[in-house]
Design a protein around this motif. Structure first.
Motif, PDB file in Angstrom:
ATOM      1  N   GLY A 134      -8.688 -24.687  -2.393  1.00 42.76           N
ATOM      2  CA  GLY A 134      -9.850 -25.568  -2.492  1.00 42.76           C
ATOM      3  C   GLY A 134     -10.392 -25.499  -3.903  1.00 42.76           C
ATOM      4  O   GLY A 134      -9.844 -24.784  -4.750  1.00 42.76           O
ATOM      5  N   PRO A 135     -11.474 -26.222  -4.187  1.00 48.38           N
ATOM      6  CA  PRO A 135     -12.010 -26.240  -5.558  1.00 48.38           C
ATOM      7  C   PRO A 135     -12.278 -24.854  -6.140  1.00 48.38           C
ATOM      8  O   PRO A 135     -12.002 -24.616  -7.316  1.00 48.38           O
ATOM      9  N   ALA A 136     -12.789 -23.927  -5.338  1.00 45.52           N
ATOM     10  CA  ALA A 136     -13.052 -22.576  -5.828  1.00 45.52           C
ATOM     11  C   ALA A 136     -12.332 -21.517  -5.001  1.00 45.52           C
ATOM     12  O   ALA A 136     -12.366 -20.346  -5.346  1.00 45.52           O
ATOM     13  N   SER A 137     -11.683 -21.917  -3.926  1.00 50.89           N
ATOM     14  CA  SER A 137     -11.071 -20.937  -3.027  1.00 50.89           C
ATOM     15  C   SER A 137      -9.593 -20.722  -3.360  1.00 50.89           C
ATOM     16  O   SER A 137      -8.912 -21.623  -3.854  1.00 50.89           O
ATOM     17  N   ARG A 138      -9.149 -19.500  -3.071  1.00 53.69           N
ATOM     18  CA  ARG A 138      -7.779 -19.097  -3.357  1.00 53.69           C
ATOM     19  C   ARG A 138      -7.242 -18.245  -2.208  1.00 53.69           C
ATOM     20  O   ARG A 138      -7.990 -17.551  -1.536  1.00 53.69           O
ATOM     21  N   ARG A 139      -5.923 -18.274  -2.046  1.00 54.09           N
ATOM     22  CA  ARG A 139      -5.235 -17.362  -1.135  1.00 54.09           C
ATOM     23  C   ARG A 139      -4.392 -16.452  -2.006  1.00 54.09           C
ATOM     24  O   ARG A 139      -3.579 -16.914  -2.812  1.00 54.09           O
ATOM     25  N   LEU A 140      -4.600 -15.148  -1.858  1.00 52.83           N
ATOM     26  CA  LEU A 140      -3.860 -14.163  -2.633  1.00 52.83           C
ATOM     27  C   LEU A 140      -2.938 -13.404  -1.686  1.00 52.83           C
ATOM     28  O   LEU A 140      -3.409 -12.802  -0.718  1.00 52.83           O
ATOM     29  N   ARG A 141      -1.649 -13.486  -1.944  1.00 55.19           N
ATOM     30  CA  ARG A 141      -0.642 -12.783  -1.135  1.00 55.19           C
ATOM     31  C   ARG A 141      -0.173 -11.573  -1.941  1.00 55.19           C
ATOM     32  O   ARG A 141       0.440 -11.736  -2.997  1.00 55.19           O
ATOM     33  N   LEU A 142      -0.478 -10.400  -1.441  1.00 54.56           N
ATOM     34  CA  LEU A 142      -0.150  -9.161  -2.129  1.00 54.56           C
ATOM     35  C   LEU A 142       1.034  -8.508  -1.422  1.00 54.56           C
ATOM     36  O   LEU A 142       0.977  -8.278  -0.212  1.00 54.56           O
ATOM     37  N   THR A 143       2.092  -8.207  -2.176  1.00 51.78           N
ATOM     38  CA  THR A 143       3.288  -7.596  -1.620  1.00 51.78           C
ATOM     39  C   THR A 143       3.628  -6.357  -2.436  1.00 51.78           C
ATOM     40  O   THR A 143       3.859  -6.446  -3.647  1.00 51.78           O
ATOM     41  N   ALA A 144       3.660  -5.217  -1.766  1.00 54.47           N
ATOM     42  CA  ALA A 144       3.952  -3.936  -2.416  1.00 54.47           C
ATOM     43  C   ALA A 144       5.448  -3.679  -2.395  1.00 54.47           C
ATOM     44  O   ALA A 144       6.062  -3.667  -1.330  1.00 54.47           O
ATOM     45  N   ARG A 145       6.025  -3.478  -3.564  1.00 57.90           N
ATOM     46  CA  ARG A 145       7.467  -3.251  -3.691  1.00 57.90           C
ATOM     47  C   ARG A 145       7.736  -1.857  -4.257  1.00 57.90           C
ATOM     48  O   ARG A 145       8.225  -1.718  -5.362  1.00 57.90           O
ATOM     49  N   GLY A 146       7.377  -0.845  -3.517  1.00 58.90           N
ATOM     50  CA  GLY A 146       7.617   0.534  -3.940  1.00 58.90           C
ATOM     51  C   GLY A 146       6.468   1.424  -3.532  1.00 58.90           C
ATOM     52  O   GLY A 146       5.395   0.942  -3.138  1.00 58.90           O
ATOM     53  N   PRO A 147       6.652   2.745  -3.627  1.00 56.30           N
ATOM     54  CA  PRO A 147       5.631   3.679  -3.151  1.00 56.30           C
ATOM     55  C   PRO A 147       4.298   3.617  -3.912  1.00 56.30           C
ATOM     56  O   PRO A 147       3.234   3.688  -3.302  1.00 56.30           O
ATOM     57  N   ALA A 148       4.347   3.486  -5.228  1.00 57.66           N
ATOM     58  CA  ALA A 148       3.094   3.394  -5.993  1.00 57.66           C
ATOM     59  C   ALA A 148       2.359   2.101  -5.647  1.00 57.66           C
ATOM     60  O   ALA A 148       1.135   2.091  -5.484  1.00 57.66           O
ATOM     61  N   ALA A 149       3.099   1.009  -5.520  1.00 56.42           N
ATOM     62  CA  ALA A 149       2.488  -0.273  -5.156  1.00 56.42           C
ATOM     63  C   ALA A 149       1.908  -0.214  -3.749  1.00 56.42           C
ATOM     64  O   ALA A 149       0.837  -0.777  -3.493  1.00 56.42           O
ATOM     65  N   ARG A 150       2.579   0.469  -2.831  1.00 61.32           N
ATOM     66  CA  ARG A 150       2.043   0.627  -1.462  1.00 61.32           C
ATOM     67  C   ARG A 150       0.727   1.387  -1.492  1.00 61.32           C
ATOM     68  O   ARG A 150      -0.226   1.031  -0.808  1.00 61.32           O
ATOM     69  N   ARG A 151       0.678   2.473  -2.306  1.00 66.28           N
ATOM     70  CA  ARG A 151      -0.559   3.244  -2.421  1.00 66.28           C
ATOM     71  C   ARG A 151      -1.675   2.381  -3.004  1.00 66.28           C
ATOM     72  O   ARG A 151      -2.786   2.359  -2.486  1.00 66.28           O
ATOM     73  N   LEU A 152      -1.360   1.650  -4.067  1.00 65.49           N
ATOM     74  CA  LEU A 152      -2.361   0.798  -4.709  1.00 65.49           C
ATOM     75  C   LEU A 152      -2.894  -0.240  -3.730  1.00 65.49           C
ATOM     76  O   LEU A 152      -4.109  -0.429  -3.608  1.00 65.49           O
ATOM     77  N   LEU A 153      -2.013  -0.900  -3.010  1.00 67.33           N
ATOM     78  CA  LEU A 153      -2.425  -1.905  -2.033  1.00 67.33           C
ATOM     79  C   LEU A 153      -3.282  -1.280  -0.946  1.00 67.33           C
ATOM     80  O   LEU A 153      -4.360  -1.797  -0.619  1.00 67.33           O
ATOM     81  N   ALA A 154      -2.845  -0.163  -0.394  1.00 73.70           N
ATOM     82  CA  ALA A 154      -3.592   0.491   0.693  1.00 73.70           C
ATOM     83  C   ALA A 154      -4.981   0.908   0.234  1.00 73.70           C
ATOM     84  O   ALA A 154      -5.975   0.684   0.939  1.00 73.70           O
ATOM     85  N   GLU A 155      -5.081   1.505  -0.953  1.00 68.69           N
ATOM     86  CA  GLU A 155      -6.385   1.968  -1.444  1.00 68.69           C
ATOM     87  C   GLU A 155      -7.308   0.799  -1.770  1.00 68.69           C
ATOM     88  O   GLU A 155      -8.509   0.869  -1.512  1.00 68.69           O
ATOM     89  N   ALA A 156      -6.776  -0.273  -2.331  1.00 64.77           N
ATOM     90  CA  ALA A 156      -7.612  -1.436  -2.648  1.00 64.77           C
ATOM     91  C   ALA A 156      -8.116  -2.091  -1.356  1.00 64.77           C
ATOM     92  O   ALA A 156      -9.281  -2.490  -1.280  1.00 64.77           O
ATOM     93  N   LEU A 157      -7.263  -2.177  -0.343  1.00 59.13           N
ATOM     94  CA  LEU A 157      -7.688  -2.761   0.926  1.00 59.13           C
ATOM     95  C   LEU A 157      -8.663  -1.855   1.658  1.00 59.13           C
ATOM     96  O   LEU A 157      -9.584  -2.326   2.327  1.00 59.13           O
ATOM     97  N   GLU A 158      -8.465  -0.552   1.547  1.00 59.30           N
ATOM     98  CA  GLU A 158      -9.404   0.409   2.169  1.00 59.30           C
ATOM     99  C   GLU A 158     -10.782   0.263   1.537  1.00 59.30           C
ATOM    100  O   GLU A 158     -11.794   0.286   2.219  1.00 59.30           O
ATOM    101  N   ALA A 159     -10.821   0.084   0.220  1.00 63.68           N
ATOM    102  CA  ALA A 159     -12.101  -0.112  -0.475  1.00 63.68           C
ATOM    103  C   ALA A 159     -12.773  -1.382   0.027  1.00 63.68           C
ATOM    104  O   ALA A 159     -13.997  -1.437   0.151  1.00 63.68           O
ATOM    105  N   LYS A 160     -11.984  -2.401   0.359  1.00 69.46           N
ATOM    106  CA  LYS A 160     -12.547  -3.649   0.876  1.00 69.46           C
ATOM    107  C   LYS A 160     -13.200  -3.421   2.224  1.00 69.46           C
ATOM    108  O   LYS A 160     -14.274  -3.919   2.508  1.00 69.46           O
ATOM    109  N   ARG A 161     -12.537  -2.621   3.074  1.00 67.10           N
ATOM    110  CA  ARG A 161     -13.098  -2.336   4.398  1.00 67.10           C
ATOM    111  C   ARG A 161     -14.377  -1.515   4.300  1.00 67.10           C
ATOM    112  O   ARG A 161     -15.276  -1.634   5.106  1.00 67.10           O
ATOM    113  N   ASP A 162     -14.431  -0.622   3.291  1.00 61.77           N
ATOM    114  CA  ASP A 162     -15.584   0.249   3.131  1.00 61.77           C
ATOM    115  C   ASP A 162     -16.796  -0.466   2.556  1.00 61.77           C
ATOM    116  O   ASP A 162     -17.901   0.040   2.628  1.00 61.77           O
ATOM    117  N   SER A 163     -16.592  -1.629   1.952  1.00 63.34           N
ATOM    118  CA  SER A 163     -17.726  -2.302   1.285  1.00 63.34           C
ATOM    119  C   SER A 163     -18.457  -3.243   2.222  1.00 63.34           C
ATOM    120  O   SER A 163     -18.112  -3.486   3.323  1.00 63.34           O
TER     121      SER A 163
END
Length: 163
Positions: A134-163
């Motif tokens: 939409g004019p200001a809306s976006r869909r972001l598809r995040l795909t983790a391809r490795g252990p560090a990326a999995r950790r980064l994705l999990a921690e960023a999403l956990e922070a979202k749940r905590d806020s």
């Protein structure tokens, strides 16, 4: 087994910046985020949020580095390397500017137009594909391809749940 993935819907630039802040706050040295999407989808806004999440004093100065290729922000919790591959013609071009020191090194690297230099990226990367919904809306598809990326994705999403 498929790579861990998540979809985040952003209704505004502010929400995209917030996701970037969460990624920056969760980042560890060596993390690489591949930013994918057409012109104007918000790749640079997400990168600006990452710099803010790392505590970079000059985060407000994050702009598309198209003519510089890489902007370095060294004053945050860890260094932030904002790379724009738009004008590059393949992995060899990125390697020629010293990508081996930036990708998987001492900081967080965010690579805009990462699909243009995919062969130079490490296997362990967080892909973020941004689509306009939409004019200001976006869909972001995040795909983790490795252990560090999995950790980064999990921690960023956990922070979202905590806020």
């Amino acid at each position: 087994m498929s790579a861990p993935a998540a979809v985040v819907n952003s209704a505004s630039v502010a929400e995209t910046l917030t996701l970037g802040r969460r990624l920056g706050a969760a980042a560890a040295p060596g993390d690489v985020v591949a930013l994918l999407g057409e012109l104007g989808t918000g790749k640079t806004h997400l990168a600006k949020g990452m710099a803010e999440g790392l505590g970079a004093a000059r985060a407000r100065e994050v702009t598309s580095p198209t003519f510089v290729l890489c902007h370095e922000f060294l004053d945050g919790r860890i260094p932030f390397y904002h790379i724009d591959a738009y004008r590059l013609h393949g992995a060899a071009d990125l390697e020629a500017i010293g990508s081996d020191e930036l990708l998987g090194g001492d900081g967080l690297a965010a690579v805009e137009w990462a699909d243009r230099v995919a062969g130079a990226l490490p296997e362990d990367v967080l892909d973020v594909r941004i689509e306009v919904t939409g004019p200001a809306s976006r869909r972001l598809r995040l795909t983790a391809r490795g252990p560090a990326a999995r950790r980064l994705l999990a921690e960023a999403l956990e922070a979202k749940r905590d806020s």
